[in-house]
Design a protein around this motif. Sequence first.
Motif, mmCIF file in Angstrom:
data_model
loop_
_atom_site.group_PDB
_atom_site.id
_atom_site.type_symbol
_atom_site.label_atom_id
_atom_site.label_comp_id
_atom_site.label_asym_id
_atom_site.label_seq_id
_atom_site.Cartn_x
_atom_site.Cartn_y
_atom_site.Cartn_z
ATOM 1 N N LEU A 93 0.770 0.852 -7.674
ATOM 2 C CA LEU A 93 0.778 2.205 -8.250
ATOM 3 C C LEU A 93 -0.430 2.457 -9.148
ATOM 4 O O LEU A 93 -0.545 3.540 -9.726
ATOM 5 C CB LEU A 93 2.050 2.421 -9.089
ATOM 6 C CG LEU A 93 3.306 2.926 -8.391
ATOM 7 C CD1 LEU A 93 4.415 3.115 -9.432
ATOM 8 C CD2 LEU A 93 3.051 4.236 -7.667
ATOM 9 N N LYS A 102 7.559 7.190 -4.333
ATOM 10 C CA LYS A 102 6.478 6.505 -3.626
ATOM 11 C C LYS A 102 7.016 5.501 -2.605
ATOM 12 O O LYS A 102 7.824 4.630 -2.919
ATOM 13 C CB LYS A 102 5.585 5.777 -4.634
ATOM 14 C CG LYS A 102 4.408 5.039 -4.027
ATOM 15 C CD LYS A 102 3.415 5.994 -3.363
ATOM 16 C CE LYS A 102 2.735 6.876 -4.360
ATOM 17 N NZ LYS A 102 1.716 7.749 -3.702
ATOM 18 N N GLU A 143 -3.620 3.040 -8.602
ATOM 19 C CA GLU A 143 -4.510 4.160 -8.232
ATOM 20 C C GLU A 143 -3.877 5.514 -8.543
ATOM 21 O O GLU A 143 -4.488 6.337 -9.239
ATOM 22 C CB GLU A 143 -4.895 4.037 -6.754
ATOM 23 C CG GLU A 143 -6.091 4.879 -6.351
ATOM 24 C CD GLU A 143 -5.705 6.253 -5.797
ATOM 25 O OE1 GLU A 143 -6.611 7.014 -5.436
ATOM 26 O OE2 GLU A 143 -4.498 6.565 -5.741
ATOM 27 N N PRO A 144 -2.657 5.834 -8.078
ATOM 28 C CA PRO A 144 -2.093 7.137 -8.413
ATOM 29 C C PRO A 144 -1.778 7.290 -9.902
ATOM 30 O O PRO A 144 -1.833 8.407 -10.428
ATOM 31 C CB PRO A 144 -0.816 7.201 -7.569
ATOM 32 C CG PRO A 144 -0.488 5.791 -7.231
ATOM 33 C CD PRO A 144 -1.788 5.086 -7.134
ATOM 34 N N CYS A 203 0.855 -1.184 0.000
ATOM 35 C CA CYS A 203 0.000 0.000 0.000
ATOM 36 C C CYS A 203 0.891 1.234 0.000
ATOM 37 O O CYS A 203 1.748 1.393 0.879
ATOM 38 C CB CYS A 203 -0.933 0.029 1.212
ATOM 39 S SG CYS A 203 -2.086 1.427 1.190
ATOM 40 N N HIS A 225 -5.043 4.004 0.438
ATOM 41 C CA HIS A 225 -5.979 3.631 -0.626
ATOM 42 C C HIS A 225 -5.268 3.263 -1.924
ATOM 43 O O HIS A 225 -5.924 3.044 -2.934
ATOM 44 C CB HIS A 225 -6.966 4.779 -0.886
ATOM 45 C CG HIS A 225 -6.302 6.102 -1.152
ATOM 46 N ND1 HIS A 225 -5.986 6.983 -0.137
ATOM 47 C CD2 HIS A 225 -5.872 6.666 -2.287
ATOM 48 C CE1 HIS A 225 -5.405 8.047 -0.654
ATOM 49 N NE2 HIS A 225 -5.314 7.879 -1.951
ATOM 50 N N GLU A 226 -3.935 3.171 -1.901
ATOM 51 C CA GLU A 226 -3.177 2.806 -3.102
ATOM 52 C C GLU A 226 -2.612 1.400 -2.900
ATOM 53 O O GLU A 226 -1.453 1.229 -2.544
ATOM 54 C CB GLU A 226 -2.034 3.802 -3.333
ATOM 55 C CG GLU A 226 -2.475 5.238 -3.458
ATOM 56 C CD GLU A 226 -1.303 6.200 -3.602
ATOM 57 O OE1 GLU A 226 -1.551 7.411 -3.745
ATOM 58 O OE2 GLU A 226 -0.137 5.751 -3.588
ATOM 59 N N TRP A 227 -3.417 0.385 -3.141
ATOM 60 C CA TRP A 227 -3.012 -0.934 -2.693
ATOM 61 C C TRP A 227 -3.096 -1.990 -3.792
ATOM 62 O O TRP A 227 -3.818 -1.845 -4.775
ATOM 63 C CB TRP A 227 -3.862 -1.383 -1.507
ATOM 64 C CG TRP A 227 -5.346 -1.418 -1.766
ATOM 65 C CD1 TRP A 227 -6.245 -0.412 -1.565
ATOM 66 C CD2 TRP A 227 -6.099 -2.517 -2.289
ATOM 67 N NE1 TRP A 227 -7.504 -0.815 -1.916
ATOM 68 C CE2 TRP A 227 -7.449 -2.099 -2.361
ATOM 69 C CE3 TRP A 227 -5.774 -3.809 -2.678
ATOM 70 C CZ2 TRP A 227 -8.477 -2.930 -2.834
ATOM 71 C CZ3 TRP A 227 -6.779 -4.647 -3.158
ATOM 72 C CH2 TRP A 227 -8.110 -4.194 -3.213
ATOM 73 N N CYS A 271 0.063 8.137 0.245
ATOM 74 C CA CYS A 271 -0.397 9.201 -0.645
ATOM 75 C C CYS A 271 -0.286 10.554 0.045
ATOM 76 O O CYS A 271 -0.297 10.641 1.281
ATOM 77 C CB CYS A 271 -1.848 8.933 -1.047
ATOM 78 S SG CYS A 271 -2.602 10.219 -2.058
#
Length: 339
Positions: A140, A330, A142-143, A34, A57-59, A37
Amino acid sequence: MPAAVYVGDGRIAVEEVPRPEPGPGEVLVEIAECGICGSDLHMVLERYAKPGAILGHEWSGIVASAPSGSGWSPGDRVVGNPTPGCGECRPCRRGRPSVCLTRAPANYLGYRGAFCRYMAVAADGLIRIPDSLPTRVAALAEPTAIALHAVRVGGVEPDDRVLVTGAGPVGLLIIAVLRAQGISDITVSEPSPVRRQQALDVGARRVTTPDTLVEPPMGTPAAEPYAVAFECSGHASALEASFGQLDYAGTLVVVGTGFEPPRFNQNRLIIFELEIVGAYNYNHDGFQPAVDLLNSGTLPLDALIQPDDIPLSEVMDSMERLSRGEIPSKVMVRPAMPS
């Protein structure tokens, strides 16, 4: 299960919380990685989250259990995939499903996210990770989807001069997506020397410091104006500065979240016919284009992701270091990693 929980007063601590029990139509996912962010930093360091919130929330993850007929089996590698909008309301018709008028507002302050070992996720809210894509890189998605949406909203043309303010993880992904789409004339404004170098590594043509973005006299463009500017830092001063660098009919895309309101000269907005637009979340296709891009081999992944994962116990320290600009790319959290 262990989780990095917001405990109030700008702090996160690792606590034992109940493992979620999947409801009807849900699968249990073990979180593999994860990412941290920028919005997580705001929620914690600026004390906007509610005590008890689990952010992240980036998982990416691995299906631990799934009901019969769900289409998923234990061991499947997955990332989340947002439900598209209704397709009929005004935002959806304009290609903005993330702000669909029929969608319930997200609970950011009391969020139950992925800085933990397990999540219960809707079976139809997942997509499969290709065999050729490492699970770590898939986090990665989601972003990257956000960056793709921001570039689309900006309407960048291949011969445009582009300015990016802020070379944190969001800014770096914007640069990488621009380069993947054939845009090469990219200038990055960033105060941190480490992040300026990272911007060059990702594909920026040139880097500069914020003090070089001088406000031009009223009625005249900057000496070397930009067609499109992406503000990725969340700082009001950066947003104001990038606004002043726009050429006639230029577009300012606001990507970075922040809580200090900027000030604009509306006369410049009028005389230059400028546009200011926010970019929030994703296109209608959700995460699939992002997964495809990550799997394409065209992105400089080594420059976009920190080389070493961290355990849940290091989330707080990493957030503080990210906020100071000490970490350029990140940070990936691995909940199963021993502290």
